[in-house]
Design a protein around this motif. Structure first.
Motif, PDB file in Angstrom:
ATOM      1  N   LYS A   1       0.930  -1.163  -0.080  1.00 25.95           N
ATOM      2  CA  LYS A   1      -0.065   0.068  -0.065  1.00 25.95           C
ATOM      3  C   LYS A   1       0.868   1.215  -0.179  1.00 25.95           C
ATOM      4  N   ILE A   2       0.414   2.174  -0.866  1.00 25.11           N
ATOM      5  CA  ILE A   2       1.254   3.567  -0.960  1.00 25.11           C
ATOM      6  C   ILE A   2       0.655   4.333   0.355  1.00 25.11           C
ATOM      7  N   THR A   3       1.751   4.903   1.166  1.00 28.95           N
ATOM      8  CA  THR A   3       1.399   5.498   2.310  1.00 28.95           C
ATOM      9  C   THR A   3       1.518   6.973   2.110  1.00 28.95           C
ATOM     10  N   ALA A   4       2.436   7.505   1.233  1.00 28.46           N
ATOM     11  CA  ALA A   4       2.734   8.838   0.945  1.00 28.46           C
ATOM     12  C   ALA A   4       3.620   8.988  -0.456  1.00 28.46           C
ATOM     13  N   VAL A   5       3.446  10.231  -1.093  1.00 32.90           N
ATOM     14  CA  VAL A   5       3.658  10.468  -2.346  1.00 32.90           C
ATOM     15  C   VAL A   5       4.369  11.743  -2.258  1.00 32.90           C
ATOM     16  N   GLY A   6       5.651  11.617  -2.612  1.00 35.03           N
ATOM     17  CA  GLY A   6       6.714  12.868  -2.771  1.00 35.03           C
ATOM     18  C   GLY A   6       6.100  13.976  -3.563  1.00 35.03           C
ATOM     19  N   ASP A   7       6.409  15.322  -3.682  1.00 32.85           N
ATOM     20  CA  ASP A   7       5.804  16.144  -4.744  1.00 32.85           C
ATOM     21  C   ASP A   7       6.184  15.790  -6.145  1.00 32.85           C
ATOM     22  N   VAL A   8       7.380  15.302  -6.527  1.00 33.99           N
ATOM     23  CA  VAL A   8       7.877  15.124  -7.891  1.00 33.99           C
ATOM     24  C   VAL A   8       7.996  13.621  -8.223  1.00 33.99           C
TER      25      VAL A   8
ATOM     26  N   LEU B   1      12.245  10.417 -15.951  1.00 32.80           N
ATOM     27  CA  LEU B   1      13.581   9.805 -15.648  1.00 32.80           C
ATOM     28  C   LEU B   1      13.532   8.383 -15.240  1.00 32.80           C
ATOM     29  N   GLY B   2      12.359   7.845 -14.650  1.00 28.91           N
ATOM     30  CA  GLY B   2      12.340   6.422 -14.038  1.00 28.91           C
ATOM     31  C   GLY B   2      12.977   6.445 -12.533  1.00 28.91           C
ATOM     32  N   HIS B   3      13.183   7.939 -12.045  1.00 26.44           N
ATOM     33  CA  HIS B   3      13.888   7.826 -10.812  1.00 26.44           C
ATOM     34  C   HIS B   3      12.983   8.073  -9.532  1.00 26.44           C
ATOM     35  N   ILE B   4      13.131   7.093  -8.771  1.00 21.91           N
ATOM     36  CA  ILE B   4      12.231   7.615  -7.452  1.00 21.91           C
ATOM     37  C   ILE B   4      12.751   6.760  -6.312  1.00 21.91           C
ATOM     38  N   ALA B   5      12.844   6.913  -5.180  1.00 29.67           N
ATOM     39  CA  ALA B   5      13.097   6.328  -3.940  1.00 29.67           C
ATOM     40  C   ALA B   5      12.015   5.513  -3.416  1.00 29.67           C
ATOM     41  N   LEU B   6      12.059   4.362  -3.151  1.00 29.08           N
ATOM     42  CA  LEU B   6      10.816   3.483  -2.686  1.00 29.08           C
ATOM     43  C   LEU B   6      11.439   3.235  -1.107  1.00 29.08           C
ATOM     44  N   LYS B   7      10.354   3.802  -0.171  1.00 27.02           N
ATOM     45  CA  LYS B   7      10.992   3.517   1.089  1.00 27.02           C
ATOM     46  C   LYS B   7       9.724   2.594   1.863  1.00 27.02           C
ATOM     47  N   PHE B   8      10.036   1.526   2.383  1.00 27.25           N
ATOM     48  CA  PHE B   8       9.134   0.743   2.939  1.00 27.25           C
ATOM     49  C   PHE B   8       9.127   0.687   4.371  1.00 27.25           C
ATOM     50  N   ASN B   9       8.452   2.012   4.799  1.00 24.49           N
ATOM     51  CA  ASN B   9       8.374   2.200   6.172  1.00 24.49           C
ATOM     52  C   ASN B   9       7.160   2.895   6.709  1.00 24.49           C
ATOM     53  N   GLY B  10       6.308   2.847   5.928  1.00 18.65           N
ATOM     54  CA  GLY B  10       4.865   2.855   6.497  1.00 18.65           C
ATOM     55  C   GLY B  10       4.771   4.656   6.793  1.00 18.65           C
ATOM     56  N   ALA B  11       5.596   5.572   6.391  1.00 20.90           N
ATOM     57  CA  ALA B  11       5.579   6.816   6.776  1.00 20.90           C
ATOM     58  C   ALA B  11       4.324   7.469   6.017  1.00 20.90           C
TER      59      ALA B  11
ATOM     60  N   THR C   1      10.333  10.616  -2.944  1.00 16.28           N
ATOM     61  CA  THR C   1      10.224   9.325  -2.242  1.00 16.28           C
ATOM     62  C   THR C   1       8.798   9.217  -2.267  1.00 16.28           C
ATOM     63  N   LEU C   2       8.671   7.470  -2.620  1.00 19.05           N
ATOM     64  CA  LEU C   2       7.179   7.053  -2.532  1.00 19.05           C
ATOM     65  C   LEU C   2       7.392   6.021  -1.110  1.00 19.05           C
ATOM     66  N   ASN C   3       6.439   6.424  -0.125  1.00 22.31           N
ATOM     67  CA  ASN C   3       6.527   5.741   0.942  1.00 22.31           C
ATOM     68  C   ASN C   3       5.502   4.511   0.830  1.00 22.31           C
ATOM     69  N   LEU C   4       5.830   3.378   1.221  1.00 23.36           N
ATOM     70  CA  LEU C   4       5.128   2.205   1.123  1.00 23.36           C
ATOM     71  C   LEU C   4       4.979   1.498   2.561  1.00 23.36           C
ATOM     72  N   GLU C   5       3.797   1.042   2.583  1.00 24.65           N
ATOM     73  CA  GLU C   5       3.739  -0.066   4.125  1.00 24.65           C
ATOM     74  C   GLU C   5       4.926  -0.741   4.449  1.00 24.65           C
ATOM     75  N   GLU C   6       5.270  -0.755   5.696  1.00 32.36           N
ATOM     76  CA  GLU C   6       6.313  -1.325   6.243  1.00 32.36           C
ATOM     77  C   GLU C   6       6.252  -2.886   6.156  1.00 32.36           C
ATOM     78  N   LYS C   7       7.042  -3.447   5.374  1.00 29.32           N
ATOM     79  CA  LYS C   7       6.569  -5.040   5.235  1.00 29.32           C
ATOM     80  C   LYS C   7       8.191  -5.585   4.452  1.00 29.32           C
ATOM     81  N   GLU C   8       8.446  -6.659   4.583  1.00 26.38           N
ATOM     82  CA  GLU C   8       9.612  -7.070   4.095  1.00 26.38           C
ATOM     83  C   GLU C   8       9.654  -6.843   2.621  1.00 26.38           C
ATOM     84  N   LEU C   9      10.866  -6.406   2.225  1.00 26.99           N
ATOM     85  CA  LEU C   9      11.058  -6.006   0.792  1.00 26.99           C
ATOM     86  C   LEU C   9      11.013  -7.236  -0.137  1.00 26.99           C
TER      87      LEU C   9
END
Length: 118
Positions: free
Chosen positions: A65-72, A80-90, A98-106
């Motif tokens: 689940k996507i929990t937060a979406v950065g402005d760009v 560019l195909g360039h983003i960071a995926l952070k699996f931290n539930g923020a 940064t695209l934040n995702l639910e905190e789960k095993e990668l």
């Protein structure tokens, strides 16, 4: 129907290093040389709409689940195909790309793994 779909075409030698921090770096094939070792290289494809909180990102057979979406995120992923995926539930992105995702095993990934957003 997917809002976005791409495949991992290559992985930098150090890309998995960030998995210990719950993070994956995606970058298109035009990745700068100094970042190539740390990124999962993907095909650059357009985002067909707007990525929003509550949507689902799937990597291979694992969904998050996507929990937060950065402005760009939308612009950078399309161009560019360039983003960071952070699996931290923020619920607030730390950085605009940064695209934040639910905190789960990668997920386990390899060349050919599909990434979709619905």
């Amino acid at each position: 129907m997917s809002l976005y779909e791409t495949q991992i075409v290559d992985m930098g030698a150090e890309a998995e290093m960030f998995q210990a921090e719950g993070m994956m770096i995606l970058f298109g094939e035009e990745v700068p040389e100094d970042l190539a070792n740390y990124a999962y290289i993907i095909n650059v494809n357009p985002v067909e709409g707007t990525i929003e909180e509550g949507m689902t990102l799937t990597i291979g057979s694992e969904s998050y689940k996507i929990t937060a979406v950065g402005d760009v995120v939308n612009k950078n992923l399309s161009n560019l195909g360039h983003i960071a995926l952070k699996f931290n539930g923020a619920t607030e992105p730390e950085l605009p790309g940064t695209l934040n995702l639910e905190e789960k095993e990668l997920p386990q990934v390899e060349a050919g793994t599909t990434i979709t957003i619905q």
